[in-house]
Design a protein around this motif. Sequence first.
Motif, PDB file in Angstrom:
ATOM      1  N   SER A 161       0.954  -1.004   0.018  1.00  0.00           N
ATOM      2  CA  SER A 161      -0.085   0.069  -0.118  1.00  0.00           C
ATOM      3  C   SER A 161       0.963   1.271   0.007  1.00  0.00           C
ATOM      4  O   SER A 161       1.949   1.175   0.786  1.00  0.00           O
ATOM      5  N   CYS A 162       0.671   2.239  -1.003  1.00  0.00           N
ATOM      6  CA  CYS A 162       1.783   3.248  -1.099  1.00  0.00           C
ATOM      7  C   CYS A 162       0.735   4.643  -1.498  1.00  0.00           C
ATOM      8  O   CYS A 162      -0.007   4.197  -2.437  1.00  0.00           O
ATOM      9  N   GLY A 163       1.292   5.553  -1.158  1.00  0.00           N
ATOM     10  CA  GLY A 163       0.545   6.772  -1.537  1.00  0.00           C
ATOM     11  C   GLY A 163       0.888   7.037  -3.104  1.00  0.00           C
ATOM     12  O   GLY A 163       1.767   6.647  -3.531  1.00  0.00           O
ATOM     13  N   GLY A 164       0.138   7.688  -3.784  1.00  0.00           N
ATOM     14  CA  GLY A 164       0.175   7.763  -5.144  1.00  0.00           C
ATOM     15  C   GLY A 164       1.127   9.013  -5.728  1.00  0.00           C
ATOM     16  O   GLY A 164       1.453   9.478  -4.609  1.00  0.00           O
ATOM     17  N   PRO A 165       1.384   9.081  -6.906  1.00  0.00           N
ATOM     18  CA  PRO A 165       0.531   8.200  -7.820  1.00  0.00           C
ATOM     19  C   PRO A 165       1.345   7.006  -8.258  1.00  0.00           C
ATOM     20  O   PRO A 165       2.608   6.921  -8.149  1.00  0.00           O
ATOM     21  N   LEU A 166       0.561   6.100  -8.577  1.00  0.00           N
ATOM     22  CA  LEU A 166       0.916   4.597  -8.772  1.00  0.00           C
ATOM     23  C   LEU A 166       0.588   4.295 -10.059  1.00  0.00           C
ATOM     24  O   LEU A 166      -0.523   4.916 -10.663  1.00  0.00           O
ATOM     25  N   SER A 167       1.078   3.320 -10.834  1.00  0.00           N
ATOM     26  CA  SER A 167       0.422   2.600 -11.790  1.00  0.00           C
ATOM     27  C   SER A 167       0.194   1.456 -11.587  1.00  0.00           C
ATOM     28  O   SER A 167       1.190   0.263 -11.528  1.00  0.00           O
ATOM     29  N   GLY A 168      -1.131   0.801 -11.529  1.00  0.00           N
ATOM     30  CA  GLY A 168      -1.336  -0.557 -10.909  1.00  0.00           C
ATOM     31  C   GLY A 168      -1.161  -1.402 -12.035  1.00  0.00           C
ATOM     32  O   GLY A 168      -0.662  -2.684 -12.052  1.00  0.00           O
ATOM     33  N   LYS A 169      -1.521  -1.084 -13.236  1.00  0.00           N
ATOM     34  CA  LYS A 169      -1.548  -1.789 -14.477  1.00  0.00           C
ATOM     35  C   LYS A 169       0.039  -2.163 -14.551  1.00  0.00           C
ATOM     36  O   LYS A 169       0.416  -3.127 -15.007  1.00  0.00           O
ATOM     37  N   ARG A 170       0.884  -1.162 -14.588  1.00  0.00           N
ATOM     38  CA  ARG A 170       2.257  -1.354 -14.866  1.00  0.00           C
ATOM     39  C   ARG A 170       3.118  -1.723 -13.533  1.00  0.00           C
ATOM     40  O   ARG A 170       4.238  -2.008 -13.646  1.00  0.00           O
ATOM     41  N   GLU A 171       2.630  -1.790 -12.511  1.00  0.00           N
ATOM     42  CA  GLU A 171       3.025  -2.223 -11.179  1.00  0.00           C
ATOM     43  C   GLU A 171       4.155  -1.104 -10.785  1.00  0.00           C
ATOM     44  O   GLU A 171       5.269  -1.940 -10.423  1.00  0.00           O
ATOM     45  N   LEU A 172       3.886   0.004 -10.949  1.00  0.00           N
ATOM     46  CA  LEU A 172       5.057   1.130 -10.747  1.00  0.00           C
ATOM     47  C   LEU A 172       4.666   2.056  -9.751  1.00  0.00           C
ATOM     48  O   LEU A 172       3.723   2.485  -9.591  1.00  0.00           O
TER      49      LEU A 172
ATOM     50  N   LEU B 180       5.086   5.763  -9.360  1.00  0.00           N
ATOM     51  CA  LEU B 180       5.424   6.600 -10.308  1.00  0.00           C
ATOM     52  C   LEU B 180       6.380   7.972  -9.679  1.00  0.00           C
ATOM     53  O   LEU B 180       7.303   8.185 -10.378  1.00  0.00           O
ATOM     54  N   SER B 181       6.021   8.592  -8.713  1.00  0.00           N
ATOM     55  CA  SER B 181       6.710   9.723  -8.349  1.00  0.00           C
ATOM     56  C   SER B 181       5.936  10.205  -6.965  1.00  0.00           C
ATOM     57  O   SER B 181       5.835  11.704  -7.200  1.00  0.00           O
ATOM     58  N   PRO B 182       5.697   9.854  -5.996  1.00  0.00           N
ATOM     59  CA  PRO B 182       5.044  10.264  -4.711  1.00  0.00           C
ATOM     60  C   PRO B 182       6.116  11.068  -4.367  1.00  0.00           C
ATOM     61  O   PRO B 182       7.092  11.162  -4.002  1.00  0.00           O
ATOM     62  N   PRO B 183       4.992  12.249  -3.937  1.00  0.00           N
ATOM     63  CA  PRO B 183       5.812  13.590  -3.284  1.00  0.00           C
ATOM     64  C   PRO B 183       6.509  13.248  -2.048  1.00  0.00           C
ATOM     65  O   PRO B 183       7.281  13.665  -1.702  1.00  0.00           O
ATOM     66  N   LYS B 184       6.000  12.066  -1.275  1.00  0.00           N
ATOM     67  CA  LYS B 184       6.630  11.810   0.105  1.00  0.00           C
ATOM     68  C   LYS B 184       7.631  10.931  -0.091  1.00  0.00           C
ATOM     69  O   LYS B 184       8.612  10.549   0.906  1.00  0.00           O
ATOM     70  N   LEU B 185       8.044  10.249  -1.404  1.00  0.00           N
ATOM     71  CA  LEU B 185       9.169   9.739  -1.505  1.00  0.00           C
ATOM     72  C   LEU B 185      10.076  10.015  -2.670  1.00  0.00           C
ATOM     73  O   LEU B 185       9.889   9.772  -3.755  1.00  0.00           O
ATOM     74  N   PRO B 186      10.784  11.118  -2.170  1.00  0.00           N
ATOM     75  CA  PRO B 186      11.632  11.884  -3.440  1.00  0.00           C
ATOM     76  C   PRO B 186      12.533  10.725  -4.078  1.00  0.00           C
ATOM     77  O   PRO B 186      13.229   9.863  -3.277  1.00  0.00           O
ATOM     78  N   GLY B 187      12.649  10.934  -5.355  1.00  0.00           N
ATOM     79  CA  GLY B 187      13.584   9.721  -6.039  1.00  0.00           C
ATOM     80  C   GLY B 187      12.936   8.711  -6.274  1.00  0.00           C
ATOM     81  O   GLY B 187      13.530   7.736  -7.264  1.00  0.00           O
TER      82      GLY B 187
END
Length: 55
Positions: free
Chosen positions: A7-18, A20-27
Amino acid sequence: MAGIGISCGGPLSGKRELVLSPPKLPGWDNIPIVQMAENWFKRRVLMQNDANAST
């Protein structure tokens, strides 16, 4: 055999299982976290946005 849920804050791509670039996880840009976890734990892994996973 049990699987693993991520479970992760977005943005995510469930279809591509990635992650993407959550603001709380820099890098964390286009991180294939599902594939990484499956390779590490040798279990099926599913991922959802944290708001959706809590329901």
